[in-house]
Design a protein around this motif. Sequence first.
Motif, mmCIF file in Angstrom:
data_model
loop_
_atom_site.group_PDB
_atom_site.id
_atom_site.type_symbol
_atom_site.label_atom_id
_atom_site.label_comp_id
_atom_site.label_asym_id
_atom_site.label_seq_id
_atom_site.Cartn_x
_atom_site.Cartn_y
_atom_site.Cartn_z
ATOM 1 N N PHE A 104 -9.091 3.601 -2.396
ATOM 2 C CA PHE A 104 -8.057 2.587 -2.205
ATOM 3 C C PHE A 104 -7.741 2.413 -0.721
ATOM 4 C CE2 PHE A 104 -3.441 1.660 -1.884
ATOM 5 C CZ PHE A 104 -3.463 0.394 -2.432
ATOM 6 N N TYR A 115 0.725 14.341 -6.797
ATOM 7 C CA TYR A 115 -0.643 14.733 -6.452
ATOM 8 C C TYR A 115 -0.946 16.162 -6.885
ATOM 9 C CZ TYR A 115 -4.699 15.941 -3.663
ATOM 10 O OH TYR A 115 -5.931 16.371 -3.257
ATOM 11 N N MET A 144 1.185 4.425 -2.576
ATOM 12 C CA MET A 144 0.849 5.767 -2.119
ATOM 13 C C MET A 144 1.976 6.769 -2.344
ATOM 14 S SD MET A 144 -1.251 5.027 1.343
ATOM 15 C CE MET A 144 -1.584 6.737 1.673
ATOM 16 N N TRP A 170 1.913 8.404 -5.816
ATOM 17 C CA TRP A 170 0.695 9.216 -5.870
ATOM 18 C C TRP A 170 0.901 10.533 -5.146
ATOM 19 C CZ3 TRP A 170 -2.375 10.872 -1.777
ATOM 20 C CH2 TRP A 170 -3.573 11.460 -2.131
ATOM 21 N N GLU A 189 0.837 -1.201 0.000
ATOM 22 C CA GLU A 189 0.000 0.000 0.000
ATOM 23 C C GLU A 189 0.872 1.251 0.000
ATOM 24 O OE1 GLU A 189 -3.227 2.324 2.790
ATOM 25 O OE2 GLU A 189 -2.407 0.414 3.452
ATOM 26 N N SER A 193 -9.984 8.609 -5.808
ATOM 27 C CA SER A 193 -9.493 7.276 -6.171
ATOM 28 C C SER A 193 -8.558 6.741 -5.088
ATOM 29 C CB SER A 193 -8.800 7.311 -7.525
ATOM 30 O OG SER A 193 -7.644 8.122 -7.465
ATOM 31 N N MET A 194 -7.683 7.608 -4.562
ATOM 32 C CA MET A 194 -6.804 7.163 -3.477
ATOM 33 C C MET A 194 -7.602 6.968 -2.192
ATOM 34 S SD MET A 194 -4.000 6.079 -2.377
ATOM 35 C CE MET A 194 -2.912 6.298 -3.745
#
Length: 124
Positions: free
Chosen positions: A103, A85, A78, A81, A74, A99-100
Amino acid sequence: MLREYLPVLLQIIVAILFAASALLVSVLVGASGKRTRAKDTAYECGMIPQGERQPRFSVKFYLVAMLFILFDIEIVFMYPWAVVYREFLRTHGPLIFWSMFSFIGIITVGYVYALKKGVLDWKR
């Protein structure tokens, strides 16, 4: 369009052929060997094993290890991302945030399920 996928298809075919040939060679070579008591004993640093074998690990050990791998993966998703961002927020709007968020929500549901099952409770 299909030419772009040709290297992937070729790699899949090579991987399947390699796996099949490795299995075939192990069956052919393994069939000629004979089992003896000396071959079936555990080998530990050249010493003859004495006493009982090692005790088995609890299943909880493996469950915690799998949870660690899950949350480690995970974080791997992350980090990139979080790096991009701000750049993608201008072009994709709130879609990248939600979307995150979804998740993380799915991962949280798995974590709560593990807690409810008592996976992390070592006293039981």
